[in-house]
Design an enzyme around this catalytic site. Structure first.
Site, PDB file in Angstrom:
ATOM      1  N   SER A  41      55.513  76.702 100.378  1.00  0.00           N
ATOM      2  CA  SER A  41      54.098  76.378 100.538  1.00  0.00           C
ATOM      3  C   SER A  41      53.561  76.884 101.880  1.00  0.00           C
ATOM      4  O   SER A  41      53.587  78.087 102.139  1.00  0.00           O
ATOM      5  CB  SER A  41      53.893  74.865 100.369  1.00  0.00           C
ATOM      6  OG  SER A  41      52.544  74.552 100.117  1.00  0.00           O
ATOM      7  N   ASP A 157      53.020  74.893  93.465  1.00  0.00           N
ATOM      8  CA  ASP A 157      53.540  74.551  94.795  1.00  0.00           C
ATOM      9  C   ASP A 157      55.043  74.253  94.826  1.00  0.00           C
ATOM     10  O   ASP A 157      55.537  73.381  94.105  1.00  0.00           O
ATOM     11  CB  ASP A 157      52.780  73.330  95.310  1.00  0.00           C
ATOM     12  CG  ASP A 157      53.031  73.068  96.774  1.00  0.00           C
ATOM     13  OD1 ASP A 157      54.136  72.608  97.113  1.00  0.00           O
ATOM     14  OD2 ASP A 157      52.132  73.325  97.594  1.00  0.00           O
TER      15      ASP A 157
END
Length: 276
Positions: A41, A157
């Protein structure tokens, strides 16, 4: 004796990920060589820039020079299929920063980033193809960003499966792994203690859909931090409790916290590397 290969694993954390910049600056100042980088991320975003050849100082200047109040120009709303934001503008901005749609093989340091398969929940480790597409997948907060289709998989994510990719750094051959976790552990427990149950009605304004989503992701990510850090030789943890996942305007504070945490860890890193 052969030189030990040092890996750097940078964790997710949205705005808190800017603390990684301060860590990089201190590692560079202290001449601690990084041979390979992994990221999840926000850590994937900072890690990709670093692996492309940018220094911590250069990344700092870029971040502090960005007008966070006008970040809405990076938002391209999509018809809500897999997310509200398409993300094409972010990819374009990344390509401008990194000098084009570069491939993993063109990076100055070996790099890998992690995403989550939105269908199976499996970890997806990306080490080839377009770097910006891979980073875009790794930062795709569920529901907020559209999932990224990559090699027949829909990716979101990476923090949902691997908050700090220490295992990936080891798989790439790192003998010594420096892990950087920017999300306070058990933040949901800390937050619950901060709210006086008897004054719950006066605790603050009604949360909106995005603040709720960020909090849900925060809670999910903190539950996975412990397992993701297993195998790290040292864990650097900047103090970011006072920084929310959407507090991009606190960039300077974030970077400073990264610097201070790295300074505290440098002596131990040097001592352990000298021993190995």
């Amino acid at each position: 004796m052969a030189k030990k290969k040092i890996g750097l694993a940078l964790g997710g954390g949205s705005a808190r990920g800017m603390a990684h910049i301060g860590v990089l600056e201190i590692l560079e100042k202290e001449n601690i060589p990084i041979d390979l980088v992994t990221g999840t991320s926000a850590g994937a975003l900072i890690g990709a820039m670093y692996a492309s050849g940018m220094s911590g100082v250069q990344i700092r200047e870029l971040v502090l020079g960005f007008d966070w109040k006008r970040r809405s120009h990076l938002v391209d709303l999509a018809l809500p299929r897999t997310g509200f934001i398409a993300g094409d503008k972010i990819v374009h901005e990344l390509q401008k920063i990194m000098g084009g749609d570069i491939k993993f093989s063109e990076l100055k340091k070996p790099f890998a980033c992690v995403a989550c398969d939105a269908i199976t929940g499996e970890e997806a480790v990306m080490t080839g193809g377009s770097v910006t597409d891979a980073v875009r997948a790794s930062i795709s907060l569920p529901v907020i960003f559209e999932a990224v289709k990559r090699k027949g998989r829909y990716l979101i994510d990476g923090g949902l499966v691997n908050q700090v990719p220490v295992n990936v750094a080891k798989a790439m051959g790192a003998d010594y792994v420096i892990a950087v976790n920017v999300v306070p552990r058990h933040i949901h427990k800390v937050k619950s203690r901060m709210v006086d149950k008897s004054k719950a009605e006066a605790a603050g304004p009604r949360p909106n859909i995005f603040s709720i989503l960020f909090n849900i992701i925060d809670i999910a990510n903190t539950c996975r931090i412990e397992s993701s850090l297993e195998g790290a030789d040292i864990v650097i943890e900047p103090h970011t409790l006072q920084i929310g996942p959407a507090d991009f305007h606190k960039a300077e504070l974030c970077i400073l916290q990264g610097e201070m945490a790295a300074i505290d860890a440098v002596l131990k890193i040097k001592r352990e590397l000298a021993r190995k």
